[in-house]
Design a protein around this motif. Structure first.
Motif, PDB file in Angstrom:
ATOM      1  N   PHE A 108      28.932  86.484 -26.170  1.00 18.71           N
ATOM      2  CA  PHE A 108      29.845  88.151 -26.457  1.00 18.71           C
ATOM      3  C   PHE A 108      30.114  87.288 -27.411  1.00 18.71           C
ATOM      4  CE2 PHE A 108      27.820  87.477 -21.906  1.00 18.71           C
ATOM      5  CZ  PHE A 108      27.549  89.141 -21.421  1.00 18.71           C
ATOM      6  N   PRO A 109      30.118  87.518 -28.445  1.00 17.29           N
ATOM      7  CA  PRO A 109      31.257  86.975 -29.616  1.00 17.29           C
ATOM      8  C   PRO A 109      32.262  88.049 -29.655  1.00 17.29           C
ATOM      9  CG  PRO A 109      29.568  88.390 -31.129  1.00 17.29           C
ATOM     10  CD  PRO A 109      28.899  87.887 -29.086  1.00 17.29           C
ATOM     11  N   LYS A 110      32.650  88.887 -29.316  1.00 19.72           N
ATOM     12  CA  LYS A 110      33.733  90.415 -29.107  1.00 19.72           C
ATOM     13  C   LYS A 110      34.702  89.822 -28.821  1.00 19.72           C
ATOM     14  CE  LYS A 110      31.431  93.795 -32.021  1.00 19.72           C
ATOM     15  NZ  LYS A 110      31.858  95.446 -32.135  1.00 19.72           N
ATOM     16  N   ILE A 111      34.422  89.120 -27.377  1.00 19.09           N
ATOM     17  CA  ILE A 111      34.993  88.221 -26.714  1.00 19.09           C
ATOM     18  C   ILE A 111      37.851  88.516 -27.322  1.00 19.09           C
ATOM     19  CG2 ILE A 111      36.652  86.660 -24.659  1.00 19.09           C
ATOM     20  CD1 ILE A 111      33.575  85.460 -24.241  1.00 19.09           C
ATOM     21  N   LYS A 112      38.031  88.909 -26.759  1.00 18.31           N
ATOM     22  CA  LYS A 112      39.895  88.744 -27.183  1.00 18.31           C
ATOM     23  C   LYS A 112      40.695  87.787 -26.335  1.00 18.31           C
ATOM     24  CE  LYS A 112      38.898  93.452 -29.152  1.00 18.31           C
ATOM     25  NZ  LYS A 112      39.823  94.328 -29.462  1.00 18.31           N
ATOM     26  N   ALA A 113      40.060  87.647 -24.549  1.00 17.49           N
ATOM     27  CA  ALA A 113      40.637  87.320 -24.012  1.00 17.49           C
ATOM     28  C   ALA A 113      40.115  86.084 -23.474  1.00 17.49           C
ATOM     29  CB  ALA A 113      40.673  88.474 -23.081  1.00 17.49           C
ATOM     30  N   VAL A 114      40.444  84.895 -24.294  1.00 17.15           N
ATOM     31  CA  VAL A 114      39.131  83.699 -24.460  1.00 17.15           C
ATOM     32  C   VAL A 114      39.905  83.365 -23.092  1.00 17.15           C
ATOM     33  CG1 VAL A 114      38.939  81.719 -24.870  1.00 17.15           C
ATOM     34  CG2 VAL A 114      39.255  83.698 -26.826  1.00 17.15           C
ATOM     35  N   LEU A 115      41.378  83.079 -22.864  1.00 10.73           N
ATOM     36  CA  LEU A 115      42.136  82.477 -22.378  1.00 10.73           C
ATOM     37  C   LEU A 115      41.345  82.832 -20.473  1.00 10.73           C
ATOM     38  CD1 LEU A 115      43.428  80.074 -20.942  1.00 10.73           C
ATOM     39  CD2 LEU A 115      45.240  81.359 -21.423  1.00 10.73           C
ATOM     40  N   SER A 116      41.088  83.807 -20.583  1.00  9.80           N
ATOM     41  CA  SER A 116      40.673  84.846 -18.914  1.00  9.80           C
ATOM     42  C   SER A 116      39.629  84.214 -18.949  1.00  9.80           C
ATOM     43  CB  SER A 116      41.260  86.334 -19.491  1.00  9.80           C
ATOM     44  OG  SER A 116      41.871  86.160 -19.774  1.00  9.80           O
ATOM     45  N   VAL A 117      38.884  84.764 -19.932  1.00  9.89           N
ATOM     46  CA  VAL A 117      37.235  84.453 -19.729  1.00  9.89           C
ATOM     47  C   VAL A 117      36.833  82.516 -18.981  1.00  9.89           C
ATOM     48  CG1 VAL A 117      35.049  84.486 -20.720  1.00  9.89           C
ATOM     49  CG2 VAL A 117      36.257  86.433 -21.045  1.00  9.89           C
ATOM     50  N   SER A 118      37.953  81.531 -19.617  1.00 10.18           N
ATOM     51  CA  SER A 118      37.841  80.306 -18.941  1.00 10.18           C
ATOM     52  C   SER A 118      38.399  80.050 -18.534  1.00 10.18           C
ATOM     53  CB  SER A 118      38.379  79.687 -20.927  1.00 10.18           C
ATOM     54  OG  SER A 118      37.655  80.036 -21.940  1.00 10.18           O
ATOM     55  N   LEU A 119      39.410  80.648 -17.872  1.00 11.87           N
ATOM     56  CA  LEU A 119      39.716  79.862 -16.538  1.00 11.87           C
ATOM     57  C   LEU A 119      38.945  81.299 -15.543  1.00 11.87           C
ATOM     58  CD1 LEU A 119      43.474  80.916 -17.680  1.00 11.87           C
ATOM     59  CD2 LEU A 119      42.985  78.804 -16.998  1.00 11.87           C
ATOM     60  N   GLY A 120      38.162  81.750 -15.482  1.00  7.65           N
ATOM     61  CA  GLY A 120      37.811  83.358 -14.971  1.00  7.65           C
ATOM     62  C   GLY A 120      36.649  82.129 -14.623  1.00  7.65           C
ATOM     63  N   THR A 121      36.008  81.391 -14.836  1.00  8.75           N
ATOM     64  CA  THR A 121      34.357  80.917 -15.143  1.00  8.75           C
ATOM     65  C   THR A 121      34.415  79.326 -15.018  1.00  8.75           C
ATOM     66  OG1 THR A 121      33.731  82.132 -17.345  1.00  8.75           O
ATOM     67  CG2 THR A 121      32.548  79.909 -16.795  1.00  8.75           C
ATOM     68  N   VAL A 122      35.799  78.825 -14.538  1.00  8.63           N
ATOM     69  CA  VAL A 122      35.971  77.479 -14.450  1.00  8.63           C
ATOM     70  C   VAL A 122      36.089  77.025 -13.150  1.00  8.63           C
ATOM     71  CG1 VAL A 122      37.047  75.069 -14.456  1.00  8.63           C
ATOM     72  CG2 VAL A 122      36.381  76.534 -16.748  1.00  8.63           C
ATOM     73  N   PHE A 123      37.248  78.471 -12.604  1.00  4.69           N
ATOM     74  CA  PHE A 123      37.777  78.602 -11.506  1.00  4.69           C
ATOM     75  C   PHE A 123      36.503  78.904 -10.492  1.00  4.69           C
ATOM     76  CE2 PHE A 123      42.292  78.055 -12.803  1.00  4.69           C
ATOM     77  CZ  PHE A 123      42.974  77.424 -12.258  1.00  4.69           C
ATOM     78  N   ALA A 124      35.744  79.701 -11.023  1.00  4.37           N
ATOM     79  CA  ALA A 124      34.590  80.169 -10.244  1.00  4.37           C
ATOM     80  C   ALA A 124      33.157  78.892  -9.653  1.00  4.37           C
ATOM     81  CB  ALA A 124      34.267  81.073 -11.107  1.00  4.37           C
ATOM     82  N   PHE A 125      33.833  78.208 -10.521  1.00  6.18           N
ATOM     83  CA  PHE A 125      32.773  77.116 -10.272  1.00  6.18           C
ATOM     84  C   PHE A 125      33.627  75.857  -9.831  1.00  6.18           C
ATOM     85  CE2 PHE A 125      29.893  78.126 -14.218  1.00  6.18           C
ATOM     86  CZ  PHE A 125      28.582  78.450 -13.726  1.00  6.18           C
ATOM     87  N   PHE A 126      34.680  76.127  -9.830  1.00  6.09           N
ATOM     88  CA  PHE A 126      35.367  74.867  -8.517  1.00  6.09           C
ATOM     89  C   PHE A 126      35.395  75.878  -7.567  1.00  6.09           C
ATOM     90  CE2 PHE A 126      39.849  73.047  -7.420  1.00  6.09           C
ATOM     91  CZ  PHE A 126      39.338  71.512  -7.598  1.00  6.09           C
ATOM     92  N   VAL A 127      35.958  76.892  -7.274  1.00  4.10           N
ATOM     93  CA  VAL A 127      35.919  77.034  -6.310  1.00  4.10           C
ATOM     94  C   VAL A 127      34.810  77.302  -4.969  1.00  4.10           C
ATOM     95  CG1 VAL A 127      35.937  78.993  -4.290  1.00  4.10           C
ATOM     96  CG2 VAL A 127      37.504  79.119  -6.170  1.00  4.10           C
ATOM     97  N   ILE A 128      33.210  77.487  -6.233  1.00  6.77           N
ATOM     98  CA  ILE A 128      31.892  77.508  -4.950  1.00  6.77           C
ATOM     99  C   ILE A 128      31.627  75.493  -5.035  1.00  6.77           C
ATOM    100  CG2 ILE A 128      29.491  76.940  -5.609  1.00  6.77           C
ATOM    101  CD1 ILE A 128      29.575  79.359  -7.839  1.00  6.77           C
ATOM    102  N   GLY A 129      32.190  75.074  -5.718  1.00  6.96           N
ATOM    103  CA  GLY A 129      32.098  73.041  -5.197  1.00  6.96           C
ATOM    104  C   GLY A 129      32.851  72.884  -4.416  1.00  6.96           C
TER     105      GLY A 129
END
Length: 265
Positions: free
Chosen positions: A182-203
Protein backbone atom coordinates in the motif's frame (compact mmCIF):
# COMPACT_ATOMS: atom_id res chain seq x y z
CA UNK A 1 26.30 3.74 -0.64
CA UNK A 2 25.26 7.38 -1.20
CA UNK A 3 21.61 6.33 -1.02
CA UNK A 4 22.28 4.44 2.21
CA UNK A 5 23.98 7.47 3.78
CA UNK A 6 21.17 9.74 2.59
CA UNK A 7 18.54 7.47 4.15
CA UNK A 8 20.54 7.17 7.37
CA UNK A 9 20.72 10.95 7.65
CA UNK A 10 16.99 11.17 6.99
CA UNK A 11 16.31 8.83 9.92
CA UNK A 12 18.81 10.55 12.22
CA UNK A 13 16.44 12.98 13.92
CA UNK A 14 13.65 10.49 14.54
CA UNK A 15 16.18 7.90 15.73
CA UNK A 16 17.54 10.34 18.30
CA UNK A 17 14.06 11.27 19.51
CA UNK A 18 12.96 7.65 19.86
CA UNK A 19 16.21 6.62 21.54
CA UNK A 20 15.95 9.37 24.12
CA UNK A 21 12.27 8.53 24.65
CA UNK A 22 12.98 4.85 25.28
CA UNK A 23 15.82 5.69 27.64
CA UNK A 24 13.66 8.26 29.40
CA UNK A 25 10.84 5.77 29.96
CA UNK A 26 13.30 3.18 31.26
CA UNK A 27 14.93 5.66 33.65
CA UNK A 28 11.54 6.84 34.91
CA UNK A 29 10.32 3.34 35.67
CA UNK A 30 13.55 1.94 37.10
CA UNK A 31 13.91 4.96 39.38
CA UNK A 32 10.75 3.76 41.12
CA UNK A 33 12.21 0.34 41.92
CA UNK A 34 14.22 1.12 45.11
CA UNK A 35 11.24 2.74 46.79
CA UNK A 36 8.87 0.01 45.67
CA UNK A 37 11.19 -2.79 46.81
CA UNK A 38 11.30 -1.33 50.34
CA UNK A 39 7.53 -1.63 50.65
CA UNK A 40 7.21 -4.80 48.57
CA UNK A 41 4.88 -6.53 51.08
CA UNK A 42 2.31 -3.74 50.94
CA UNK A 43 2.75 -3.43 47.18
CA UNK A 44 2.19 -7.15 46.71
CA UNK A 45 -0.96 -7.07 48.83
CA UNK A 46 -2.38 -4.36 46.57
CA UNK A 47 -1.54 -6.39 43.47
CA UNK A 48 -3.14 -9.50 44.95
CA UNK A 49 -6.44 -7.62 44.82
CA UNK A 50 -6.33 -7.68 41.02
CA UNK A 51 -7.80 -10.71 39.24
CA UNK A 52 -5.16 -13.17 38.03
CA UNK A 53 -6.15 -12.59 34.40
CA UNK A 54 -5.57 -8.86 34.75
CA UNK A 55 -2.17 -9.42 36.36
CA UNK A 56 -1.15 -11.73 33.53
CA UNK A 57 -2.35 -9.27 30.90
CA UNK A 58 -0.27 -6.52 32.53
CA UNK A 59 2.77 -8.77 32.82
CA UNK A 60 2.81 -8.72 36.63
CA UNK A 61 4.38 -11.69 38.42
CA UNK A 62 3.85 -11.50 42.18
CA UNK A 63 6.70 -13.93 42.88
CA UNK A 64 9.35 -11.79 41.18
CA UNK A 65 8.01 -8.22 41.08
CA UNK A 66 10.17 -7.38 44.11
CA UNK A 67 13.40 -8.28 42.29
CA UNK A 68 15.14 -6.06 39.78
CA UNK A 69 14.73 -8.56 36.94
CA UNK A 70 11.09 -9.17 37.82
CA UNK A 71 10.29 -5.46 37.96
CA UNK A 72 12.24 -4.81 34.77
CA UNK A 73 10.30 -7.59 33.02
CA UNK A 74 7.07 -5.81 33.93
CA UNK A 75 8.09 -2.36 32.70
CA UNK A 76 9.86 -3.79 29.65
CA UNK A 77 6.50 -4.65 28.10
CA UNK A 78 5.78 -0.94 27.68
CA UNK A 79 9.28 -0.20 26.45
CA UNK A 80 8.86 -2.79 23.70
CA UNK A 81 5.52 -1.21 22.81
CA UNK A 82 7.22 2.12 22.16
CA UNK A 83 10.08 0.41 20.34
CA UNK A 84 7.64 -1.45 18.09
CA UNK A 85 5.98 1.84 17.15
CA UNK A 86 9.36 3.28 16.18
CA UNK A 87 10.13 0.26 13.99
CA UNK A 88 6.69 0.14 12.42
CA UNK A 89 6.87 3.82 11.46
CA UNK A 90 10.30 3.24 9.93
CA UNK A 91 9.11 0.27 7.91
CA UNK A 92 5.89 1.85 6.76
CA UNK A 93 7.75 4.98 5.61
CA UNK A 94 10.32 3.15 3.47
CA UNK A 95 8.32 3.27 0.23
CA UNK A 96 5.32 5.40 1.12
CA UNK A 97 7.41 8.49 1.88
CA UNK A 98 8.65 8.58 -1.73
CA UNK A 99 5.07 8.51 -2.98
CA UNK A 100 3.94 10.99 -0.35
CA UNK A 101 6.76 13.43 -1.14
CA UNK A 102 6.36 12.82 -4.91
CA UNK A 103 9.98 11.75 -5.38
CA UNK A 104 9.35 8.13 -6.45
CA UNK A 105 9.55 8.81 -10.19
CA UNK A 106 12.76 10.79 -9.79
CA UNK A 107 14.35 8.08 -7.66
CA UNK A 108 13.50 5.31 -10.10
CA UNK A 109 15.04 7.17 -13.05
CA UNK A 110 18.47 6.93 -11.41
CA UNK A 111 20.93 4.25 -12.66
CA UNK A 112 20.13 1.89 -9.79
CA UNK A 113 17.91 -1.14 -9.58
CA UNK A 114 14.86 -1.38 -7.38
CA UNK A 115 16.66 -4.05 -5.40
CA UNK A 116 19.48 -1.61 -4.65
CA UNK A 117 16.98 1.05 -3.63
CA UNK A 118 15.15 -1.30 -1.26
CA UNK A 119 18.41 -2.68 0.14
CA UNK A 120 19.78 0.79 0.89
CA UNK A 121 16.57 1.80 2.64
CA UNK A 122 16.39 -1.45 4.57
CA UNK A 123 20.03 -1.25 5.69
CA UNK A 124 19.57 2.33 6.86
CA UNK A 125 16.49 1.36 8.88
CA UNK A 126 18.25 -1.63 10.46
CA UNK A 127 21.29 0.45 11.37
CA UNK A 128 19.02 3.08 12.94
CA UNK A 129 17.35 0.44 15.10
CA UNK A 130 20.72 -1.09 15.98
CA UNK A 131 22.07 2.28 17.15
CA UNK A 132 18.92 2.82 19.21
CA UNK A 133 19.36 -0.56 20.88
CA UNK A 134 23.07 -0.11 21.60
CA UNK A 135 22.45 3.23 23.29
CA UNK A 136 19.46 1.84 25.15
CA UNK A 137 21.41 -1.19 26.38
CA UNK A 138 24.22 1.00 27.68
CA UNK A 139 21.81 3.33 29.48
CA UNK A 140 19.70 0.47 30.88
CA UNK A 141 22.71 -1.37 32.29
CA UNK A 142 24.07 1.78 33.90
CA UNK A 143 20.67 2.55 35.41
CA UNK A 144 20.19 -1.01 36.67
CA UNK A 145 23.54 -0.92 38.47
CA UNK A 146 22.51 2.30 40.20
CA UNK A 147 19.02 1.14 41.17
CA UNK A 148 19.72 -2.46 42.24
CA UNK A 149 18.98 -3.42 45.84
CA UNK A 150 20.65 -6.83 45.54
CA UNK A 151 22.75 -8.75 43.05
CA UNK A 152 21.11 -9.74 39.77
CA UNK A 153 22.16 -11.60 36.64
CA UNK A 154 23.66 -9.21 34.09
CA UNK A 155 23.33 -11.93 31.46
CA UNK A 156 19.58 -12.28 31.98
CA UNK A 157 19.16 -8.51 32.05
CA UNK A 158 20.96 -8.33 28.71
CA UNK A 159 18.90 -11.18 27.22
CA UNK A 160 15.64 -9.51 28.18
CA UNK A 161 16.80 -6.13 26.85
CA UNK A 162 17.99 -7.66 23.57
CA UNK A 163 14.47 -8.82 22.77
CA UNK A 164 13.63 -5.17 22.09
CA UNK A 165 15.71 -5.42 18.90
CA UNK A 166 14.07 -8.71 17.90
CA UNK A 167 10.57 -7.25 18.27
CA UNK A 168 11.58 -4.10 16.42
CA UNK A 169 12.93 -6.13 13.49
CA UNK A 170 9.62 -8.01 13.30
CA UNK A 171 7.61 -4.80 13.13
CA UNK A 172 10.09 -3.23 10.73
CA UNK A 173 9.53 -6.17 8.37
CA UNK A 174 5.75 -5.93 8.78
CA UNK A 175 5.92 -2.18 8.13
CA UNK A 176 7.98 -2.71 4.98
CA UNK A 177 5.51 -5.13 3.44
CA UNK A 178 2.64 -2.78 4.29
CA UNK A 179 4.58 0.07 2.68
CA UNK A 180 5.18 -1.93 -0.50
CA UNK A 181 1.67 -3.32 -0.86
CA UNK A 182 0.00 0.00 0.00
CA UNK A 183 2.54 2.64 -1.17
CA UNK A 184 0.04 5.50 -1.16
CA UNK A 185 -0.34 5.54 2.62
CA UNK A 186 -0.69 9.15 3.74
CA UNK A 187 -1.27 8.63 7.46
CA UNK A 188 1.82 6.58 8.34
CA UNK A 189 1.47 7.30 12.05
CA UNK A 190 -2.16 6.17 12.18
CA UNK A 191 -1.44 2.94 10.32
CA UNK A 192 1.61 2.22 12.48
CA UNK A 193 -0.14 2.93 15.77
CA UNK A 194 -3.20 0.93 14.75
CA UNK A 195 -1.14 -2.11 13.75
CA UNK A 196 1.13 -2.09 16.79
CA UNK A 197 -1.66 -1.52 19.30
CA UNK A 198 -3.74 -4.26 17.67
CA UNK A 199 -0.93 -6.79 18.20
CA UNK A 200 -0.32 -5.43 21.71
CA UNK A 201 -3.96 -5.87 22.72
CA UNK A 202 -3.99 -9.36 21.20
CA UNK A 203 -0.91 -10.12 23.28
CA UNK A 204 -2.63 -8.94 26.45
CA UNK A 205 -5.71 -11.03 25.71
CA UNK A 206 -3.56 -14.07 25.02
CA UNK A 207 -1.60 -13.55 28.25
CA UNK A 208 -4.83 -13.21 30.25
CA UNK A 209 -5.91 -16.70 29.19
CA UNK A 210 -4.13 -19.95 28.53
CA UNK A 211 -1.26 -18.88 26.28
CA UNK A 212 -0.57 -22.04 24.31
CA UNK A 213 -0.26 -21.70 20.56
CA UNK A 214 -2.18 -18.41 20.68
CA UNK A 215 1.09 -16.68 21.58
CA UNK A 216 2.03 -16.94 17.90
CA UNK A 217 -0.67 -14.36 17.16
CA UNK A 218 1.32 -11.52 18.77
CA UNK A 219 5.06 -10.80 18.37
CA UNK A 220 4.94 -9.18 21.81
CA UNK A 221 4.56 -12.66 23.33
CA UNK A 222 7.37 -14.38 21.44
CA UNK A 223 9.92 -13.51 24.14
CA UNK A 224 8.51 -14.04 27.62
CA UNK A 225 10.83 -12.43 30.24
CA UNK A 226 9.57 -14.84 32.89
CA UNK A 227 10.61 -17.87 30.85
CA UNK A 228 13.92 -16.22 29.92
CA UNK A 229 14.68 -15.75 33.63
CA UNK A 230 13.72 -19.33 34.45
CA UNK A 231 15.57 -21.06 31.59
CA UNK A 232 18.28 -18.53 30.64
CA UNK A 233 17.41 -19.01 26.97
CA UNK A 234 14.94 -17.99 24.30
CA UNK A 235 12.19 -20.37 23.24
CA UNK A 236 13.39 -21.93 20.00
CA UNK A 237 9.95 -22.22 18.39
CA UNK A 238 9.08 -18.56 18.91
CA UNK A 239 12.55 -17.40 17.90
CA UNK A 240 12.12 -19.41 14.69
CA UNK A 241 8.69 -17.84 14.18
CA UNK A 242 10.19 -14.35 14.57
CA UNK A 243 12.96 -15.10 12.07
CA UNK A 244 10.40 -16.60 9.70
CA UNK A 245 8.18 -13.51 9.80
CA UNK A 246 11.16 -11.24 9.13
CA UNK A 247 12.53 -13.31 6.23
CA UNK A 248 9.17 -13.94 4.55
CA UNK A 249 8.01 -10.32 4.92
CA UNK A 250 11.23 -8.90 3.49
CA UNK A 251 11.38 -11.48 0.68
CA UNK A 252 7.79 -10.76 -0.34
CA UNK A 253 8.47 -7.02 -0.12
CA UNK A 254 11.41 -7.31 -2.51
CA UNK A 255 9.38 -9.45 -4.93
CA UNK A 256 6.42 -7.06 -4.95
CA UNK A 257 8.54 -3.90 -5.12
CA UNK A 258 10.53 -5.14 -8.12
CA UNK A 259 7.36 -5.72 -10.16
CA UNK A 260 4.90 -3.17 -8.79
CA UNK A 261 4.23 0.12 -10.60
CA UNK A 262 5.31 2.95 -8.31
CA UNK A 263 3.61 6.28 -8.96
CA UNK A 264 4.71 9.61 -7.59
CA UNK A 265 1.18 10.88 -7.36
Amino acid sequence: MNMFVHELKAYRKSMLIWTLSLIGIMILFLSLFPGMSKDIDEFTKVLEGYPEGVRKALGIELESIGTLLGFYSYIFMYITLCGAIQAMILGTSIVSKEVREKTADFLLTKPVTRTQIMTSKLMAAVVSLAVTNVLYLIAANLMAVQMKTEDYSGKLFFMISLTLLFIQLIFLAIGIIVSVVFPKIKAVLSVSLGTVFAFFVIGMLVAAGDDGAKRYLSPFKYFDPKLIIESSKYEASYLAAAIGIIIVSIAVSYAVYRKKDVHAV
